[in-house]
Motif scaffolding. Structure first.
Motif, mmCIF file in Angstrom:
data_model
loop_
_atom_site.group_PDB
_atom_site.id
_atom_site.type_symbol
_atom_site.label_atom_id
_atom_site.label_comp_id
_atom_site.label_asym_id
_atom_site.label_seq_id
_atom_site.Cartn_x
_atom_site.Cartn_y
_atom_site.Cartn_z
ATOM 1 N N ILE A 257 20.334 -33.693 -11.338
ATOM 2 C CA ILE A 257 20.226 -35.151 -11.401
ATOM 3 C C ILE A 257 21.574 -35.817 -11.164
ATOM 4 C CG2 ILE A 257 19.859 -37.059 -13.009
ATOM 5 C CD1 ILE A 257 17.437 -35.727 -14.030
ATOM 6 N N ARG A 258 22.608 -35.353 -11.861
ATOM 7 C CA ARG A 258 23.929 -35.972 -11.662
ATOM 8 C C ARG A 258 24.459 -35.751 -10.248
ATOM 9 N NH1 ARG A 258 28.382 -38.066 -14.025
ATOM 10 N NH2 ARG A 258 27.350 -38.247 -16.043
ATOM 11 N N PRO A 259 24.431 -34.520 -9.684
ATOM 12 C CA PRO A 259 24.905 -34.373 -8.296
ATOM 13 C C PRO A 259 24.145 -35.240 -7.302
ATOM 14 C CG PRO A 259 24.719 -32.223 -9.348
ATOM 15 C CD PRO A 259 24.122 -33.209 -10.290
ATOM 16 N N VAL A 260 22.826 -35.381 -7.480
ATOM 17 C CA VAL A 260 22.053 -36.226 -6.571
ATOM 18 C C VAL A 260 22.470 -37.686 -6.714
ATOM 19 C CG1 VAL A 260 19.739 -37.117 -6.112
ATOM 20 C CG2 VAL A 260 20.087 -34.673 -6.397
ATOM 21 N N ASP B 9 37.453 -43.820 -5.836
ATOM 22 C CA ASP B 9 36.044 -43.956 -5.479
ATOM 23 C C ASP B 9 35.398 -45.120 -6.218
ATOM 24 O OD1 ASP B 9 36.281 -41.795 -3.818
ATOM 25 O OD2 ASP B 9 35.597 -40.346 -5.311
ATOM 26 N N ASP B 10 35.771 -45.307 -7.486
ATOM 27 C CA ASP B 10 35.224 -46.422 -8.245
ATOM 28 C C ASP B 10 35.692 -47.757 -7.670
ATOM 29 O OD1 ASP B 10 33.992 -44.626 -9.881
ATOM 30 O OD2 ASP B 10 35.526 -44.687 -11.433
ATOM 31 N N LEU C 53 24.146 -39.887 -3.686
ATOM 32 C CA LEU C 53 23.556 -41.140 -3.220
ATOM 33 C C LEU C 53 24.432 -42.351 -3.525
ATOM 34 C CD1 LEU C 53 19.832 -40.560 -4.255
ATOM 35 C CD2 LEU C 53 20.819 -40.392 -1.962
ATOM 36 N N GLY C 54 25.548 -42.139 -4.216
ATOM 37 C CA GLY C 54 26.460 -43.239 -4.521
ATOM 38 C C GLY C 54 25.935 -44.198 -5.559
ATOM 39 N N LEU C 55 25.151 -43.692 -6.518
ATOM 40 C CA LEU C 55 24.541 -44.551 -7.533
ATOM 41 C C LEU C 55 25.293 -44.546 -8.857
ATOM 42 C CD1 LEU C 55 20.758 -43.778 -6.953
ATOM 43 C CD2 LEU C 55 22.082 -45.704 -6.119
ATOM 44 N N ILE C 56 26.235 -43.635 -9.040
ATOM 45 C CA ILE C 56 27.013 -43.620 -10.278
ATOM 46 C C ILE C 56 27.965 -44.810 -10.264
ATOM 47 C CG2 ILE C 56 28.641 -42.337 -11.688
ATOM 48 C CD1 ILE C 56 25.970 -41.031 -11.657
ATOM 49 N N ILE C 57 27.806 -45.701 -11.221
ATOM 50 C CA ILE C 57 28.654 -46.889 -11.265
ATOM 51 C C ILE C 57 29.734 -46.708 -12.324
ATOM 52 C CG2 ILE C 57 26.820 -48.397 -10.460
ATOM 53 C CD1 ILE C 57 26.385 -49.304 -13.302
ATOM 54 N N PRO C 58 30.922 -47.232 -12.087
ATOM 55 C CA PRO C 58 31.997 -47.113 -13.080
ATOM 56 C C PRO C 58 31.622 -47.867 -14.352
ATOM 57 C CG PRO C 58 32.844 -47.792 -10.940
ATOM 58 C CD PRO C 58 31.363 -47.906 -10.868
ATOM 59 N N PRO C 59 31.950 -47.328 -15.504
ATOM 60 C CA PRO C 59 31.626 -48.035 -16.751
ATOM 61 C C PRO C 59 32.447 -49.303 -16.893
ATOM 62 C CG PRO C 59 32.992 -46.114 -17.192
ATOM 63 C CD PRO C 59 32.628 -46.049 -15.747
ATOM 64 N N ARG C 60 31.854 -50.321 -17.497
ATOM 65 C CA ARG C 60 32.572 -51.574 -17.707
ATOM 66 C C ARG C 60 33.673 -51.415 -18.735
ATOM 67 N NH1 ARG C 60 28.385 -56.181 -19.011
ATOM 68 N NH2 ARG C 60 30.306 -57.392 -18.948
#
Length: 632
Positions: free
Chosen positions: A383-386, A488-489, A390-397
């Motif tokens: 799940i995390r690698p996918v 990347d973020d 796909l570029g869906l991991i967003i940086p935490p606020r």
């Protein structure tokens, strides 16, 4: 008595083994529920030798455990998350389940030689996603994705079980009665409406009852979690007894109770967390003990083939068609399609054909068990690698927050909350605490002092504040550590930032024309984004305007956009195939195709007309040569 002690000893050892194995699972990134299931298999008849074949008891235990998990899932789901995800999640939980089961039925009929109705039964068994697997992997796995996507997955997993249960029970009755496909009639439709209607209505009434009992009766703080547990199971049992969906009712009751001011809420939350872990462990251990791995080789190849077909064909097509009307990107639809984990629900439903006299050889149960194993191994591990691919991991606020919310006795209109001052937190760098927060106490090096006399806050100080209910998240930024942002973020939020108060027509002038409608040109950039996002913007939301992408970099405490980023780089599609695109993207592609077609035909017509005019018009006078003129 000796048998009782032996059974108790074996049971506690298995639960302890599962609890200790969770430490290894977290360390190596293994799907935790897969570990619990494997421990049950190793302890079963083909492992250590524990014989357990009481299918009715296993179904009862699993149903109770699932009810506990669903209530806790609803209790931890915010009303805002439910609102923004309700429409796509319900589409996935209803239309998506039916499409998944129907598509899967054809493959099951071909690979196993079943009739279409029997294949549809197997498809209904494995059609729903598992709430336990989805909630644990998304929440505990620390995967930060867009709120709408995460909430859609969580709400879907909590609401699609009733549809799968209804389809499975109805198909078992049809097959066992011998009516076949001709047995589908209005009675089944009325049964479905009754189950869902009673489930939703009684769940809402049950949530109201839980809140009223906790807030109005003089309940001891230690008994409050017990009251909540028993009342939630009462809602589950009563709804099922009168013909409704108990699973839907207990989930709805959890959502309502979790979003109301309720007595001893923190104690209830901590109790529910521990109880949900125990329910997970017991459910997967029991289902693992119930399986007989020596029966798997006979059906292993077709079962694995069906599992891969479900993962790569049936689920993606069903998700795409269900989310077609909604504004999800290719990447987001692809991720939703991938996070279709099967778990204990599918194994539980695999017991139904045996209880109904349809599956005497345990074929449905064994195939469902193998599909769950493949799903947890293939999807649960990736799940995390996918999400990263796909570029869906967003940086935490913001970074880590160390806080404890304390319940005040009586019916206090304020909450008491404690923060530990963390290194690099804004409050340690001199940011002032708002006056409405009412700081009262500071504990430093084991000594307590009033906030007014504590001076400048130091690292590892504990600050106690009285605040109005629901305002704790506004203080989290002050006491949170600095969130790490790598290159990347930074790229995620665009090349540069602009103010959301600037006129949107500037974007149309710079990157258009034709990006905006006349009404949109009169808006500000922030209003335009909120309008395109359905009236409410969230952190890291994106809006595509032609060749640029507007990104929400930050929002204020009132939910208004503070900063907007602009990305000039095109987002790569999730797939080269035309799958996973929404209706808006389809409309854009059709419009672009028509524009290109018109661009090819209009010049040709124009040149022909110009030639005809030239042949009929007199020759113009010779124009002066500009060969020697300098360009301006």
């Amino acid at each position: 008595m000796e048998a009782f002690y032996i059974i108790l000893l074996v049971g506690t050892v298995l639960v302890l083994a599962a609890a200790f194995s969770s430490l290894l699972a977290f360390r190596f990134g293994a799907p935790l529920l897969l570990v619990f299931l494997m421990i049950g298999l190793l302890a079963g008849v083909d492992g250590i030798g524990i014989q357990f074949n009481n299918y009715p008891a296993a179904y009862m235990i699993g149903s109770l455990a699932l009810a506990v998990i669903l209530f806790d899932s609803g209790f931890g789901t915010s009303l805002h998350a439910f609102k923004i995800a309700a429409a796509p999640a319900i589409a996935l939980a209803s239309v998506g389940v039916i499409l998944t089961a129907s598509i899967f039925a054809f493959a099951a009929s071909l690979m196993l030689g079943l009739s279409w109705l029997e294949g549809l039964l197997l498809g209904s068994i494995v059609a729903s996603t598992d709430a336990a697997a989805v909630f644990f992997l998304l929440r505990i796995g620390g995967i930060h994705i867009r709120d709408k996507v995460r909430s859609s997955l969580e709400v879907e997993s909590g609401t699609n079980d009733p549809m799968a249960v209804f389809l499975t029970v109805a198909l078992v009755e049809l097959i066992s009665s011998g009516h076949g496909a001709g047995g589908f009639n209005l009675d089944l439709l009325a049964m479905f409406v009754k189950q869902m209607g009673l489930g939703g209505a009684l769940g809402l009434l049950g949530g109201i009852m839980i809140v009223a009992v906790l807030n109005r009766l003089p309940v001891d703080r230690g008994l409050a979690p017990i009251f909540v547990l028993t009342l939630s199971l009462l809602v589950f049992a009563f709804t099922g007894a009168v013909g409704g969906s108990g699973f839907l009712a207990v989930y709805v009751a959890g959502i309502f109770a979790g979003n109301r001011k309720i007595f001893a809420k923190e104690a209830i939350t901590r109790f529910q967390d521990g109880l949900t872990w125990l329910a997970q462990i017991i459910m997967f251990l029991v289902l693992g003990l119930l399986a007989t791995p020596s029966q798997f080789p006979a059906i292993l190849l077709p079962a694995v083939g069906l599992a891969l077909f479900l993962i790569f064909v049936a689920r993606p097509i069903a998700v795409w068609l269900s989310l077609l009307p909604f504004d999800f990107t290719q990447q987001e639809i692809g991720f939703v399609a991938w996070v279709g984990l099967r778990g204990a629900v599918s194994i539980l439903l695999g017991i139904m054909p045996m209880l109904g006299g349809v599956d005497s050889n345990h074929v449905y149960f064994n195939i469902a068990f193998i599909i769950v194993l493949v799903s947890l191994m293939v999807q649960g591990w990736t799940i995390r690698p996918v999400a990263e691919r796909l570029g869906l991991i967003i940086p935490p606020r913001m970074g880590e927050v160390d806080k404890v919310e304390l319940d005040l006795p009586g019916r206090a209109t304020h909450e008491l909350i404690s923060y530990r001052v963390i290194k690099d937190s804004p409050v340690l760098r001199g940011e002032r605490i708002p006056r409405w927060a009412m700081p009262s106490l500071v504990i430093r090096d084991g000594r307590s002092m009033r906030y007014q006399y504590a001076g400048r806050l130091r690292e590892n100080d504990y600050v106690y504040l009285f605040i109005a209910p629901g305002y704790s998240r506004l203080l989290d930024r002050l006491f949170a550590s600095r969130a790490p942002v790598d290159e990347d973020d930074a790229d995620f939020f665009g090349a540069f930032a602009i103010s959301p108060t600037r006129p949107a027509k500037e974007l149309d002038a710079a990157y258009g024309p034709g990006l905006l409608t006349v009404a949109e040109q009169a808006m500000t950039i922030g209003d335009l984004m909120a309008y395109r996002l359905g009236g409410h913007a969230e952190y890291a939301d994106r809006v595509r305007l032609g060749s640029i992408i507007l990104i929400v970099r930050d929002i204020d405490e009132h939910g208004h956009i503070e900063t907007v980023g602009i990305s000039l780089e095109a987002v790569e599609p999730a797939t080269r195939l035309p799958i996973f695109i929404n209706m808006r993207e389809i409309a854009h592609r059709v419009r672009d195709t028509l524009r290109r077609y018109r661009g090819k035909t209009v010049p040709a017509v124009a040149s022909g007309a110009a030639g005809a005019s030239a042949r009929s018009a007199p020759a113009p006078a010779q124009a002066p040569s500009d060969r020697d003129e300098k360009p301006v």
